[in-house]
Design a protein around this motif. Structure first.
Motif, PDB file in Angstrom:
ATOM      1  N   GLY B  60     -10.476  20.618  15.323  1.00  0.00           N
ATOM      2  CA  GLY B  60     -10.291  19.301  14.694  1.00  0.00           C
ATOM      3  C   GLY B  60      -8.992  18.606  15.083  1.00  0.00           C
ATOM      4  O   GLY B  60      -8.974  17.383  15.298  1.00  0.00           O
ATOM      5  N   ILE B  61      -7.900  19.363  15.182  1.00  0.00           N
ATOM      6  CA  ILE B  61      -6.629  18.707  15.526  1.00  0.00           C
ATOM      7  C   ILE B  61      -6.713  18.170  16.953  1.00  0.00           C
ATOM      8  O   ILE B  61      -6.204  17.089  17.252  1.00  0.00           O
ATOM      9  CB  ILE B  61      -5.438  19.682  15.356  1.00  0.00           C
ATOM     10  N   GLY B  62      -7.402  18.915  17.821  1.00  0.00           N
ATOM     11  CA  GLY B  62      -7.606  18.451  19.194  1.00  0.00           C
ATOM     12  C   GLY B  62      -8.464  17.192  19.241  1.00  0.00           C
ATOM     13  O   GLY B  62      -8.184  16.260  19.999  1.00  0.00           O
ATOM     14  N   TYR B  63      -9.495  17.156  18.395  1.00  0.00           N
ATOM     15  CA  TYR B  63     -10.372  15.975  18.354  1.00  0.00           C
ATOM     16  C   TYR B  63      -9.617  14.749  17.828  1.00  0.00           C
ATOM     17  O   TYR B  63      -9.626  13.687  18.455  1.00  0.00           O
ATOM     18  CB  TYR B  63     -11.602  16.267  17.481  1.00  0.00           C
ATOM     19  N   SER B  65      -6.550  14.280  17.831  1.00  0.00           N
ATOM     20  CA  SER B  65      -5.450  13.929  18.739  1.00  0.00           C
ATOM     21  C   SER B  65      -5.967  13.312  20.034  1.00  0.00           C
ATOM     22  O   SER B  65      -5.175  12.921  20.890  1.00  0.00           O
ATOM     23  CB  SER B  65      -4.613  15.173  19.083  1.00  0.00           C
ATOM     24  N   GLY B  66      -7.279  13.282  20.225  1.00  0.00           N
ATOM     25  CA  GLY B  66      -7.854  12.603  21.379  1.00  0.00           C
ATOM     26  C   GLY B  66      -7.955  13.430  22.647  1.00  0.00           C
ATOM     27  O   GLY B  66      -8.209  12.863  23.707  1.00  0.00           O
ATOM     28  N   VAL B  68      -9.963  16.350  22.766  1.00  0.00           N
ATOM     29  CA  VAL B  68     -11.245  17.062  22.764  1.00  0.00           C
ATOM     30  C   VAL B  68     -12.348  16.036  22.456  1.00  0.00           C
ATOM     31  O   VAL B  68     -12.284  15.346  21.443  1.00  0.00           O
ATOM     32  CB  VAL B  68     -11.264  18.197  21.715  1.00  0.00           C
TER      33      VAL B  68
END
Lengths: 235, 355
Positions: B60-63, B65-66, B68
């Motif tokens: 989720g943090i990757g998503y 943050s743009g 993933v």
């Protein structure tokens, strides 16, 4: 250029996030990023509704789409059920796919985020783990964090953790099977290509800016450039 | 009388058989909190909770943050659901507020776009050979503690009372944005009046502080915090909240999101060191606790077994007000029993009152 509009309008975040904006500006009023940056989610909705491909392409090359903090307060407040934060998530993805992200200072930071967060997902199975939060990259974490970082296994395991060891528990080592599956998911769903696109475009930009770029973080001039430098004249 | 729609918003929380999804941030910064939660649910409440060794990040943090893409994140979430299904559970309990928001968003998108659900099923089958059921119930661990707050109170050794004055402690509650702002109708009290932490504070003897910036974001901002150049965004948001709550002299801050807990703790250090400003009493900060940490110390756990020594803002003044006994010599001792040395002292943020 039609490719751009097709890519945007086919995404469920566009269908779900932009229904009928009446330009009331409530999203901008509640937005923490609009208070801090020169950023206006209402204006982003306007540009998208215009379906003006040139204007949308220009937007994707600016700092603006990178200012949102993804708190999604806009979703709570919009009286028409629009979600500017969801649209931003889509626009960022498209900006990277089209290679536009390196045209703006804020967009170029995605390289640093990919190095310090994205790669951790497939390498360790965590977005964030104690071992990733290195004090020299995180001075704001303070001296207690330095102490925890230095003594991580002792401190974590005292709290019931299972630091970097097999089995269940907090901060455990993620199993090889799970890591293999995660990497395969990234391959099949385009996540791996997405990482490669960030790398490819960043290498081009690094070359333009005459900054050294390597696979490592420690001796990577371009990484530190996009990680910590800020042009004070940026709007 | 004007109808108050938020009073109709309710959290749906299963009674038992929870599949716990660990949080990257909570494990890293509040390691003891996850262990306390499992102990409370399993040992004190007698419920069944799975702690699966095969778990991994939700991404989720990757998503957010743009870095993933959406389809990748959805398939990572689908794998977590597959693990839950294989383990024989239907009630998904994500420890992180980011995960809670993400899995609710993913399930909501699948509900509105069933063709996307089918596409993700295909991706997961192709990548991992796995199949999954969508959870019947998604609840955050704070919902479970709230649900059983009265039962827990009966087991508590301490209360939220200042033992020196006999008055209730004043508590700021902070709700992570992705808990109530994405789907306000799915949490008790909605985005404006979320009851989950208020209910714990009031049940356990404290007084809730209302202040102007109560519902403002802590400022994580995902990609904003992830690069040094933009951490000013994150700090500025927390500063706005801290300045707004300071006149009400709260005894501590209670948060349901591990990120918010960490940021409001660490930014007090950063603001003190860069601007010389402190928000607590006598040059100290305002302690920031997770709800698991709060439940634990009220139940009589050793604060250093729970991890309160890993907070930058020191908690001893709060423990003293609550009459909780602790051994200062035990604070920096590790699992092996060895003394690990003390952290360096900040220049401005005091670690002991009047030092």
């Amino acid at each position: 250029m039609a490719e751009l509009l097709d890519m945007i309008s086919a995404d469920i975040r566009y269908i779900d996030g932009l229904k009928a904006c009446m330009n009331c500006g409530v999203c901008t009023a509640i937005c923490p990023a609009a208070e801090f940056y020169n950023y206006d989610p209402r204006d982003v909705c306007n540009t998208l509704m215009s379906k003006d491909e040139v204007a949308i392409a220009e937007l994707l090359k600016t700092d603006k789409i990178w200012h949102c903090g993804q708190c999604l307060s806009c979703k709570t407040r919009c009286p028409r059920g629009n979600v500017p934060g969801l649209l931003i998530s889509l626009l960022r993805e498209v900006s990277i796919r089209m290679g536009y992200f390196t045209e703006s200072e804020e967009g170029r930071r995605q390289y640093a985020i990919k190095k310090t967060l994205g790669e951790h997902i497939v390498d360790s199975g965590y977005c964030v783990h104690v071992m990733h939060v290195k004090p020299h990259l995180h001075p704001e974490q303070g001296p207690v964090w330095e102490w925890y970082f230095k003594n991580s296994e002792e401190v974590a395991d005292r709290q019931g953790g299972n630091y970097n060891k097999e089995g269940s528990g907090a901060l455990r080592k993620i199993s090889e099977e799970s890591l293999k599956d995660l990497r395969k998911i990234f391959e099949v769903t385009g996540g791996k290509d997405f990482f490669e696109q960030i790398d490819r475009q960043s290498k081009k930009k690094a070359s333009e800016l005459k900054k050294n770029i390597t696979d490592n973080v420690d001796d990577n001039e371009y990484f530190y450039h996009v990680y910590r430098e800020k042009n004070e004249t940026q709007e | 009388m004007k109808k108050q729609y938020w009073t109709e918003y309710e959290s749906k929380v299963a009674d038992d058989h929870y599949y716990y999804e660990r949080s990257c941030i909570r494990q890293s910064f509040f390691t003891g909190s996850e262990e306390v939660f499992i102990n409370i649910v399993r040992d004190l409440l007698g419920k069944d909770i799975a702690d699966d060794m095969n778990l991994h990040t939700c991404s989720g943090i990757g998503y957010y943050s743009g870095v993933v893409p959406l389809d990748t994140t959805m398939t990572v979430v689908a794998r977590l659901f597959a693990l839950m299904t294989e383990a024989g559970y239907k009630n998904f309990v994500p420890s992180c507020i980011t995960s809670f928001g993400l899995v609710n968003e993913v399930v909501d998108m699948w509900h509105h776009f069933p063709e996307k659900l089918e596409q993700i099923r295909g991706y997961l089958k192709e990548a991992n050979g796995k199949e999954f059921d969508v959870p019947e119930n998604i609840a955050h661990p704070c919902d479970i503690i709230y649900k059983y707050r009265k039962e827990l109170k009966e087991k508590m050794k301490y209360s939220l009372t200042n033992v020196h004055t006999g008055k209730p402690l004043k508590v700021v509650e902070h709700i992570g944005c992705h808990y109530a702002k994405i789907f306000p109708r799915q949490v008790k009290g909605g985005a404006e009046f979320p009851q989950v932490l208020v209910g714990m504070i009031q049940e356990w003897g404290g007084e809730v502080v209302d202040y102007p910036e109560r519902r403002h974001c802590c400022g994580f901002g995902f990609s904003q915090y992830m690069v040094l150049a933009n951490r000013g965004y994150s700090a500025a948001n927390s500063k706005k909240k801290l300045e707004s709550m300071q006149p009400f002299k709260p005894d501590f801050i209670l948060a349901n999101c591990p990120g918010c807990t960490m940021f409001m703790d660490r930014w007090q250090y950063t603001i003190a060191e860069t601007e010389g400003i402190t928000y607590g009493e006598n040059g100290m900060g305002i302690p920031v606790l997770t709800y698991e940490e709060l439940a634990a110390i009220l139940l009589g756990y050793n604060p250093w077994d729970v991890g309160l020594q890993t907070h930058q803002v020191q908690v001893e003044p709060l423990l003293d007000k609550m009459g909780i006994k602790y051994d200062p010599k035990d604070k920096y001792v590790g699992k092996s029993g060895a003394f690990l040395g003390e952290p360096e002292k900040p220049t401005h943020l005091k670690v002991k009152a009047y030092e």
